[in-house]
Design an enzyme around this catalytic site. Structure first.
Site, PDB file in Angstrom:
ATOM      1  N   ARG A 290     103.400  10.229 171.621  1.00 21.03           N
ATOM      2  CA  ARG A 290     102.953  11.629 171.455  1.00 21.03           C
ATOM      3  C   ARG A 290     101.674  11.801 172.285  1.00 21.03           C
ATOM      4  O   ARG A 290     100.568  11.693 171.772  1.00 21.03           O
ATOM      5  CB  ARG A 290     102.662  11.932 169.985  1.00 21.03           C
ATOM      6  N   GLU A 425     114.958  19.461 169.094  1.00 24.46           N
ATOM      7  CA  GLU A 425     114.202  19.768 167.881  1.00 24.46           C
ATOM      8  C   GLU A 425     114.213  21.258 167.548  1.00 24.46           C
ATOM      9  O   GLU A 425     113.537  21.696 166.626  1.00 24.46           O
ATOM     10  CB  GLU A 425     112.772  19.226 167.970  1.00 24.46           C
ATOM     11  N   ASN A 448     111.717  16.357 162.493  1.00 22.45           N
ATOM     12  CA  ASN A 448     110.631  17.055 161.783  1.00 22.45           C
ATOM     13  C   ASN A 448     110.682  18.545 162.088  1.00 22.45           C
ATOM     14  O   ASN A 448     110.632  19.378 161.185  1.00 22.45           O
ATOM     15  CB  ASN A 448     109.260  16.518 162.234  1.00 22.45           C
ATOM     16  N   ARG A 459     106.948  22.957 158.023  1.00 22.28           N
ATOM     17  CA  ARG A 459     106.833  21.537 157.643  1.00 22.28           C
ATOM     18  C   ARG A 459     105.450  21.178 157.119  1.00 22.28           C
ATOM     19  O   ARG A 459     105.260  20.140 156.498  1.00 22.28           O
ATOM     20  CB  ARG A 459     107.201  20.643 158.838  1.00 22.28           C
ATOM     21  N   CYS A 496     113.711  10.460 166.632  1.00 25.38           N
ATOM     22  CA  CYS A 496     112.320  10.017 166.588  1.00 25.38           C
ATOM     23  C   CYS A 496     111.509  10.795 165.547  1.00 25.38           C
ATOM     24  O   CYS A 496     110.307  10.633 165.461  1.00 25.38           O
ATOM     25  CB  CYS A 496     111.662  10.102 167.965  1.00 25.38           C
TER      26      CYS A 496
HETATM   27  C1  PEP Z   1     109.764  15.976 165.581  1.00 25.18           C
HETATM   28  O1  PEP Z   1     109.605  17.199 165.609  1.00 25.18           O
HETATM   29  O2  PEP Z   1     110.577  15.408 164.831  1.00 25.18           O
HETATM   30  C2  PEP Z   1     108.961  15.104 166.456  1.00 25.18           C
HETATM   31  C3  PEP Z   1     109.243  13.826 166.583  1.00 25.18           C
HETATM   32  O3  PEP Z   1     107.888  15.649 167.086  1.00 25.18           O
HETATM   33  P1  PEP Z   1     106.530  16.016 166.328  1.00 25.18           P
HETATM   34  O4  PEP Z   1     106.569  15.426 164.954  1.00 25.18           O
HETATM   35  O5  PEP Z   1     105.417  15.499 167.134  1.00 25.18           O
HETATM   36  O6  PEP Z   1     106.596  17.522 166.287  1.00 25.18           O
HETATM   37 MG    MG Z   2     108.421  18.070 167.171  1.00 21.06          MG
END
Ligand code: PEP
Ligand code: MG
Length: 570
Positions: A290, A425, A448, A459, A496
């Site tokens: 990241r 995503e 996520n 979230r 991920c």
């Molecule tokens: C996700 O959105 O699942 C991701 C891996 O990216 P982030 O958590 O950094 O938004």
């Molecule tokens: Mg993300």
């Protein structure tokens, strides 16, 4: 003794003194007139002096931080700005807070109207200076002073606040707000800091310096515990340490099911400090770097530091597997200079590639840094976040080609065959995964965000955390569609998001067909152990059954039963 229940995001039992911290919420500035302008003026002057003396005590750790501090200081000395605030108080009879807010608004609007990116950067600093002033007027500490190892208790923490803290003194984290996959939760996980979020009002109840006992796995925090509670926490701390030691012993074993199906476990990191943990956990590469966190920790894009961090990651992790640099996913809750903090819907707003494609200066220099790292190891891969469809992906890929051309012309060496990937995503990306697959070498599902956007549940919001359900049938169907589409087109696919790192979900993810999972170093230990007890064939039958279930509750129940039957205990 007061007990609080919240969302446990990283396990661990801690008994330590509390360091309590609360923010001023800018939106809470009351727009009321005062009868006592003299008192308000005094309160402002005192706050200004307080902030200036606070700032003079900060030692900048980088040039960017030094620049930022000097903007703060010059604002607090600026005669026009100060005159405006004083005028608001004495002539318009505004309270000190309102006077500051109104003056800052006028000041920043004038700068924004100039439309110059230099001034846009300064606006973010000016707003930070404003926030410090408002906190000081309200009598709230703005810097988290952690003079001894403590459990941090706060209303909320931004990712940048957490990464700028002296984390060696942060033994645990208890926050009023935050969801299970908020970025502060992810950072706590990466740094292995026991953490409980969504505790409601713990920052108001707790007293600075009092003893706290917390259990990050159960999501329980106890303020001022009695002797009996302390004894039970100490006993469980010993037992948890033993389990941890056992897990670490298995780090060198492959993640292979009982019927010989191999799953590749990679690590998510936010900076090079995560590399040693990844290696120790036996990670087979970095599935998600990241990169934006390096920017957040340095208050700006420091190309030299960025470049050397990427090269270090490529050098040290390339021999274990892919090293996947995700380009800046800035925006949302990850704000840097030059971004507007006050977007109406930042999570749906100017973030990730949307930001980068407008700030091509920033994007270009990051792409060059990644290209340079690819010359060090052919394991280096690049991945784009928040892609919403093929048009956007193609625009980004075109720009990437343009930057490659520039590098060729300048003689900058890079791997011409570097693998290119997209994150999946957004629901639109998931539903068009078959189309996106034509343009990339790999895809990685960011569950996520995918869950947040699919169910329309923020979230990071603890109030609706119970509605954030990874096992919603809509999510499972999207995962299935993505994995099938990728495999049909011969494109590698992984997850991920945090779902990958939760050992409870392993049978379902293996059954759906994911052969690559990327997670924090600590989760690798737990997921590997779980995978080694599973039969891939049975997982596939189980996932087929799950796909016919009508709702999240039935799927949660089915998974609970499957886990119980196959000997898994949380
Ligand atoms: C996700 O959105 O699942 C991701 C891996 O990216 P982030 O958590 O950094 O938004
Ligand atoms: Mg993300």
């Amino acid at each position: 003794m007061v007990e609080k229940k919240g969302i446990g995001v990283f396990p661990g039992i801690v008994i330590a003194p509390a360091a309590v911290f609360r923010h001023t919420i800018l939106e809470s500035v009351e727009h009321s007139l005062t009868d006592d302008s003299k008192k308000e003026l005094e309160s402002f002057e005192e706050a200004r002096k307080g902030v200036l003396s606070e700032l003079s005590g900060i030692k900048p750790s980088s040039d960017a931080e030094r620049d930022m501090l000097s903007v703060y200081e010059s604002m607090l000395e600026d005669p026009d700005y100060l005159a405006l605030i004083r005028e608001n108080i004495t002539e318009r009879r505004y309270t000190a807070s309102w006077a500051v807010e109104a003056a800052t608004e006028k000041y920043t609007s004038a700068l924004a109207a100039l439309g110059d990116s230099y001034f846009e950067d300064r606006i973010a600093d000016i707003r930070d200076a404003e926030s410090r002033l408002l906190s000081s007027i309200a009598g709230i500490a703005t810097d988290i002073e952690i003079s001894e190892p403590s459990v941090i208790i706060a209303d909320y923490l931004t990712p940048s606040e957490l990464i700028q803290m002296d984390r060696s003194n942060v033994l645990g984290l208890l926050l009023d707000s935050g969801g299970p996959t908020s970025h502060v939760a992810i950072l706590a996980h990466s740094d292995e800091i026991p953490a409980i979020l969504g505790l409601g009002d713990i920052s108001k109840t707790a007293n600075d310096g009092e003893t706290v006992a917390m259990d990050g796995r159960e999501g329980r925090a106890i303020l001022d515990p009695d002797e009996k509670t302390l004894r039970s926490f100490r006993a469980r701390k010993g037992a948890a340490a033993k389990v941890e030691k056992e897990l670490k012993k298995e780090a060198a074993l492959p993640a292979v099911t009982t019927d010989g199906h191999r799953i590749h476990l990679m690590c998510n990191i936010e900076g090079t400090e995560g590399i040693s943990g990844a290696i120790a956990a036996g990670a087979e590469g970095i599935g998600l770097f990241r990169t934006e966190f390096l920017v957040l920790s340095s208050h700006g894009t420091e190309d030299k530091k960025t470049e050397s961090s990427y090269i270090e990651a490529a050098n040290e992790m390339g021999k274990y597997g892919p090293v996947t640099f995700r380009t800046y996913d800035l925006g949302g809750d990850k704000i840097v200079q030059g971004m507007d903090k006050r977007e109406e819907n930042p999570i749906l707003g100017w973030r990730a590639v949307r930001f980068c494609m407008e700030r091509k200066d920033i994007f270009r220099s990051q792409l060059i840094s990644i290209l340079k790292a690819s010359a060090v190891s052919e394991s280096v891969r690049i991945m784009f976040p928040m892609i919403s469809g093929s048009e956007e992906l193609l625009e980004v890929l075109d720009f990437f080609e343009e930057v490659k051309d520039e590098c060729r012309k300048k003689g900058i060496a890079f791997d011409e065959n570097m693998k290119v990937g997209t994150m999946i995503e957004t629901p639109s990306a998931a539903i068009t995964a078959d189309i996106l697959a034509d343009y990339v070498d790999f895809m990685s599902v960011g569950t996520n965000d995918l869950i947040q956007y699919t169910i329309a549940v923020d979230r990071g919001n603890e109030k609706i955390a119970h509605l954030y359900r990874p096992l919603h049938p809509a999510v499972i169907r999207l995962l299935k569609y993505v994995v099938d589409s990728a495999k049909k087109k011969g494109v590698t696919v992984s997850i991920c998001g945090e779902m990958a790192g939760n050992a409870e979900y392993a049978p379902l993810l293996v059954g759906l067909g994911f052969d690559e999972l990327s997670m924090t170093a600590h989760s690798i230990l737990e997921v590997r152990k779980r995978i080694r007890t599973l039969s891939a064939e049975s997982c596939v039958d189980f996932a087929d059954n799950v796909l016919s279930l009508p709702d999240a509750t039935s799927i949660e129940k089915a998974l609970g039963e499957y886990n119980g039957k196959t000997g898994y205990k949380k």
